[in-house]
Design a protein around this motif. Structure first.
Motif, PDB file in Angstrom:
ATOM      1  N   GLY A  88      -1.337   2.146  -2.195  1.00  0.00           N
ATOM      2  CA  GLY A  88      -0.850   1.098  -1.301  1.00  0.00           C
ATOM      3  C   GLY A  88      -0.125   0.003  -2.065  1.00  0.00           C
ATOM      4  O   GLY A  88       0.870  -0.552  -1.584  1.00  0.00           O
ATOM      5  N   SER A  92       3.752  -0.959  -1.553  1.00  0.00           N
ATOM      6  CA  SER A  92       4.052  -2.314  -1.081  1.00  0.00           C
ATOM      7  C   SER A  92       5.184  -2.944  -1.900  1.00  0.00           C
ATOM      8  O   SER A  92       5.803  -3.909  -1.450  1.00  0.00           O
ATOM      9  N   ILE A 131      -0.615  -5.381   1.832  1.00  0.00           N
ATOM     10  CA  ILE A 131      -0.443  -3.935   2.028  1.00  0.00           C
ATOM     11  C   ILE A 131      -1.376  -3.155   1.101  1.00  0.00           C
ATOM     12  O   ILE A 131      -2.019  -2.189   1.514  1.00  0.00           O
ATOM     13  N   VAL A 134      -5.082  -3.030   2.268  1.00  0.00           N
ATOM     14  CA  VAL A 134      -5.260  -2.096   3.383  1.00  0.00           C
ATOM     15  C   VAL A 134      -5.278  -0.662   2.844  1.00  0.00           C
ATOM     16  O   VAL A 134      -6.093   0.163   3.248  1.00  0.00           O
ATOM     17  N   SER A 137      -8.565   0.097   1.150  1.00  0.00           N
ATOM     18  CA  SER A 137      -9.583   0.227   2.175  1.00  0.00           C
ATOM     19  C   SER A 137      -9.503   1.599   2.847  1.00  0.00           C
ATOM     20  O   SER A 137     -10.522   2.253   3.071  1.00  0.00           O
ATOM     21  N   LEU A 138      -8.267   2.056   3.142  1.00  0.00           N
ATOM     22  CA  LEU A 138      -8.095   3.354   3.814  1.00  0.00           C
ATOM     23  C   LEU A 138      -8.443   4.515   2.892  1.00  0.00           C
ATOM     24  O   LEU A 138      -9.209   5.401   3.250  1.00  0.00           O
ATOM     25  N   LEU A 144     -12.523  -3.680   4.552  1.00  0.00           N
ATOM     26  CA  LEU A 144     -11.407  -4.530   4.120  1.00  0.00           C
ATOM     27  C   LEU A 144     -11.856  -5.673   3.230  1.00  0.00           C
ATOM     28  O   LEU A 144     -11.233  -5.960   2.200  1.00  0.00           O
TER      29      LEU A 144
END
Lengths: 181, 199
Positions: A88, A92, A131, A134, A137-138, A144
């Motif tokens: 991420g 980003s 970004i 997130v 976290s995913l 989060l």
């Protein structure tokens, strides 16, 4: 449309990103992700080339990494880096460079060091972390808040980079401005 | 400019880059549904089997996989502490499997073939204004200029060392960028003088 000049600027800045990968990475204690000069390159791309060219330059750099060139700091590269928990943050970067450039273009009538610092911090830190967190976290399946807390270890380093990038962009924009009205 | 590609005669090297990419995407979509760590462990073992099938030297493969294994261990520990170790095992295995497959593609596919596949993949985007010829020119320009700019950094670092400034990032970055922007302007003129027209 991209002019020939735009394309050359994009290509050469992507190559500058690779050259910044030569600066030795600084390890951050127990977290297996180093602090690198390349995230400063994201701020520089936006603040020197502007939103569109800056964003494309970083996107092109990521394409070079994806096709298998070991251009990320520490000689990392290839498709693998786009499937790990920190992907991420990489993804980003073009957005961050675009936002830095967008703000720089808004400020261009009076491009002071302070304004460049704001552009670098908002695009290069705020957008990138929003970004990136997130993403962590995913991919890593963390809440989060915990993903954000873990990422805070890198904020001090990035603040230093924003100051350096703003200073460099300020100097370059005075001697060799690329963003024009 | 050398990539991470390792040349071998193997069925995996022989596969078309587009097919490998498609398989990776399908694996990514498919593995999101899998919640049984045993299945993921089997897929991980199969991925390691593919490295053997590709006849890649274990040392090189280990060097490529080490960063993701370290990250995996780190995130497993964090996950076990904050959430629970069972789901931590599943999420960590899921991304190590995907990274392994992605690394397999990188090690078995030439940079030039990947660039070609990338340009092919962009062709449908022509409708929304993406010109694959322009993307191709930018990729080859960037690849051409990476070693040049790396040399430029070393040169500037050597010059700044004599002034005691080799540790200063700004003393390297400012001349690097100004010189590159000057180079860009000469290069643009050279390209245009040859009547370059990608449209």
């Amino acid at each position: 449309m991209l002019t020939t000049r735009d394309m050359v600027h994009i290509a050469l800045f992507a190559a500058i990103m690779a050259a910044l990968g030569l600066m030795p990475p600084i390890p951050v204690g127990f977290i297996p992700v180093p602090i690198t000069a390349q995230s400063m390159g994201v701020m520089l791309a936006g603040s020197i080339l502007g939103a569109r060219r800056g964003g494309f330059a970083i996107l092109l750099f990521l394409a070079l990494v994806a096709v298998g060139l070991p251009l990320l700091s520490g000689g990392r590269g290839g498709l693998g880096v786009f499937f790990g928990p920190t992907a991420g943050f990489l993804l980003s970067w073009p957005v961050g460079a675009f936002v830095v450039g967008w703000l720089t273009e808004r400020f261009r009538s009076r491009l002071t060091f302070a304004r460049l610092l704001i552009a670098c911090a908002v695009g290069g830190i705020f957008v990138v972390y929003a970004i990136g967190i997130v993403g962590v976290s995913l991919v890593a399946g963390l809440p989060l808040f915990q993903a954000a807390a873990g990422s805070m270890a890198f904020i001090p380093g990035d603040l230093v980079k924003a100051v350096v990038a703003a200073f460099v962009a300020h100097t370059v924009n005075r001697s060799y401005p690329v963003i024009r009205g | 400019m050398l990539g991470l590609y390792i040349r071998r005669e193997s069925p995996i090297h022989a596969l078309a880059p587009g097919a490998k990419m498609l398989a990776l995407m399908l694996a990514a979509v498919g593995l999101i549904q899998v919640t049984d760590p045993r299945i993921l462990a089997i897929v991980q073992a199969a991925a390691l089997g593919l490295f053997a099938l590709a006849r890649l030297p274990p040392r090189e493969v280990a060097a490529q996989l080490r960063p993701v294994l370290l990250l995996g261990l780190f995130f497993f520990a964090v996950h076990a502490l904050l959430v629970d170790w069972g789901s931590g095992l599943v999420t960590v295995l899921r991304f190590t499997v995907l990274v392994s497959l992605a690394v397999l593609i990188t090690l078995t596919t030439r940079v030039s073939d990947m660039v070609e596949a990338l340009e092919g993949g962009l062709r449908p985007l022509r409708r929304v204004g993406v010109n694959p010829a322009k993307v191709g020119l930018m990729i080859s320009l960037a690849i051409r200029f990476v070693p040049l700019l790396i040399d430029l950094v070393r040169e500037i670092q050597a010059a700044q060392r004599s002034r005691g400034l080799e540790r200063s990032v700004t003393a390297v970055a400012v001349p690097l960028i100004v010189k590159t922007l000057r180079m860009a302007s000469v290069l643009t003129d050279a390209i245009e003088a040859r009547g370059y027209d990608p449209d």
